[in-house]
Design a protein around this motif. Structure first.
Motif, PDB file in Angstrom:
ATOM      1  N   ILE A   6       5.679   0.020  -3.354  1.00  0.00           N
ATOM      2  CA  ILE A   6       4.632  -1.005  -3.364  1.00  0.00           C
ATOM      3  C   ILE A   6       3.424  -0.529  -2.552  1.00  0.00           C
ATOM      4  O   ILE A   6       2.272  -0.644  -2.974  1.00  0.00           O
ATOM      5  N   ARG A   7       3.685   0.053  -1.377  1.00  0.00           N
ATOM      6  CA  ARG A   7       2.598   0.568  -0.542  1.00  0.00           C
ATOM      7  C   ARG A   7       1.860   1.687  -1.272  1.00  0.00           C
ATOM      8  O   ARG A   7       0.624   1.708  -1.335  1.00  0.00           O
ATOM      9  N   THR A  60      -0.282   0.446  -4.278  1.00  0.00           N
ATOM     10  CA  THR A  60      -1.449  -0.297  -3.783  1.00  0.00           C
ATOM     11  C   THR A  60      -2.502   0.661  -3.231  1.00  0.00           C
ATOM     12  O   THR A  60      -3.708   0.493  -3.477  1.00  0.00           O
ATOM     13  N   THR A  69      -4.022  -7.119  -4.372  1.00  0.00           N
ATOM     14  CA  THR A  69      -3.234  -6.329  -5.321  1.00  0.00           C
ATOM     15  C   THR A  69      -1.782  -6.802  -5.295  1.00  0.00           C
ATOM     16  O   THR A  69      -1.144  -6.813  -4.247  1.00  0.00           O
ATOM     17  N   VAL A  94       2.078  -6.283  -6.728  1.00  0.00           N
ATOM     18  CA  VAL A  94       3.005  -5.331  -7.360  1.00  0.00           C
ATOM     19  C   VAL A  94       4.372  -6.006  -7.465  1.00  0.00           C
ATOM     20  O   VAL A  94       4.906  -6.489  -6.462  1.00  0.00           O
ATOM     21  N   ASP A 133      11.983  -9.025  -1.851  1.00  0.00           N
ATOM     22  CA  ASP A 133      11.940  -7.573  -1.610  1.00  0.00           C
ATOM     23  C   ASP A 133      11.219  -6.837  -2.734  1.00  0.00           C
ATOM     24  O   ASP A 133      10.870  -5.660  -2.582  1.00  0.00           O
ATOM     25  N   TRP A 140       8.524  -8.153  -4.505  1.00  0.00           N
ATOM     26  CA  TRP A 140       7.162  -8.638  -4.737  1.00  0.00           C
ATOM     27  C   TRP A 140       6.269  -8.125  -3.614  1.00  0.00           C
ATOM     28  O   TRP A 140       6.550  -8.366  -2.436  1.00  0.00           O
ATOM     29  N   GLY A 141       5.205  -7.441  -3.994  1.00  0.00           N
ATOM     30  CA  GLY A 141       4.279  -6.900  -3.008  1.00  0.00           C
ATOM     31  C   GLY A 141       2.916  -7.554  -3.096  1.00  0.00           C
ATOM     32  O   GLY A 141       2.415  -7.815  -4.190  1.00  0.00           O
ATOM     33  N   LEU A 142       2.334  -7.809  -1.938  1.00  0.00           N
ATOM     34  CA  LEU A 142       0.940  -8.269  -1.852  1.00  0.00           C
ATOM     35  C   LEU A 142       0.331  -7.575  -0.636  1.00  0.00           C
ATOM     36  O   LEU A 142       0.969  -7.482   0.416  1.00  0.00           O
ATOM     37  N   GLY A 192      -0.015  -4.509  -0.249  1.00  0.00           N
ATOM     38  CA  GLY A 192       0.691  -3.262   0.014  1.00  0.00           C
ATOM     39  C   GLY A 192       2.002  -3.432   0.767  1.00  0.00           C
ATOM     40  O   GLY A 192       2.613  -2.453   1.208  1.00  0.00           O
ATOM     41  N   THR A 209       5.844  -5.842   1.057  1.00  0.00           N
ATOM     42  CA  THR A 209       6.713  -6.798   0.368  1.00  0.00           C
ATOM     43  C   THR A 209       6.602  -8.174   1.041  1.00  0.00           C
ATOM     44  O   THR A 209       6.307  -8.279   2.235  1.00  0.00           O
ATOM     45  N   VAL A 210       6.872  -9.206   0.257  1.00  0.00           N
ATOM     46  CA  VAL A 210       6.830 -10.577   0.777  1.00  0.00           C
ATOM     47  C   VAL A 210       7.871 -10.760   1.879  1.00  0.00           C
ATOM     48  O   VAL A 210       7.628 -11.466   2.865  1.00  0.00           O
ATOM     49  N   LEU A 239       8.838  -8.582   4.096  1.00  0.00           N
ATOM     50  CA  LEU A 239       8.296  -8.026   5.342  1.00  0.00           C
ATOM     51  C   LEU A 239       7.170  -8.899   5.900  1.00  0.00           C
ATOM     52  O   LEU A 239       7.091  -9.109   7.106  1.00  0.00           O
TER      53      LEU A 239
END
Lengths: 68, 68, 68, 68, 68, 68
Positions: free
Chosen positions: E22-23, E26, E40, E42, F50, F52-54, F56, F58-59, F61
């Protein structure tokens, strides 16, 4: 054998930039998860700003407001 | 009530070929899983070869290299 | 090099039925459009009946109503 | 932070109608699930009637038959 | 404001690997196209090997054949 | 005959909330674009935090950091 779909608002992305994006994502999947590049598919969708909404508003309206 | 999305690189697919594909997939879902054709949706996306990547490379570059 | 995504409500589809669906769709793409089976990707998503809506209603409610 | 993809056959949807749809869906997600509108993404895909199938038939053929 | 969907067969991907993916994606979108990381999105879908087909065959069958 | 896919992070959405979302989106498509509710399909995908990323990250984290 991953499938990646990248969607963003159509702006001024060049062939070279799109090729770099496809190469980069394919490499990431190989480096991090050992996914085979030969069967990694990446598809880019460039979307009209009238058809993309963020914050309940189309991107075309957001731009107009910011510039106006 | 299935939804099917078929994506491939835009080439020379005719209306007749796309209609045959839609008919064929709808029939498969009925024959194998008894899904009701009346509510089976099939959507085809034809994608620009600059926007489709395989093996870390766009299809337009792969073609150029093969022909070049 | 096509990508196909088939989505339907999770019911009682067996491994054999899903394998037959994948084989069938891959063959259709080859027979109709000469797409290479070796790089044809087919992904099936089986969706919870609470998460699938038709006619403004979830499939789980439609079934309950019909049976009730 | 939801992502919504709305797909329908390209007809005569105006910018205003598409903006209303994006606003409406974003509001629904906020009203029902308290999802933050600021990061809610809505993407509309308008699809060629030759590429959309229902009942095993393309929309363009369905229309022709009805009118013919 | 891009949306990226990454789909692959569920295997042994860890939280750390998925976070790295994900990082990485992005960052790529920012480095190549100046897309704003803050908006962004993902989304990773890990798919059952019975539900993923390549070459007209499910991944679970391909593995069994190779090992058998 | 539209197809709508709504994706968000799996949290505590109830059957009732998901049913309300499906009803609401189907009504919007009818009210704004006169789309026939009988063939409108809405599919909800609830995604692991785990995956889904926003921004850069994960949600899962993001949440840990905010709470920690």
């Amino acid at each position: 054998m991953p499938y990646v779909n990248i969607r963003f608002v159509r702006e001024k992305a060049t062939k070279q930039q799109k090729a770099a994006l496809i190469r980069g994502v394919t490499n990431l999947l190989h480096d991090i998860l050992k996914k085979n590049p030969a069967t990694t598919v990446v598809v880019i969708d460039e979307v009209d700003p009238d058809n993309w909404g963020l914050g309940g508003e189309t991107v075309s309206l957001r731009k107009k407001r910011r510039e106006g």
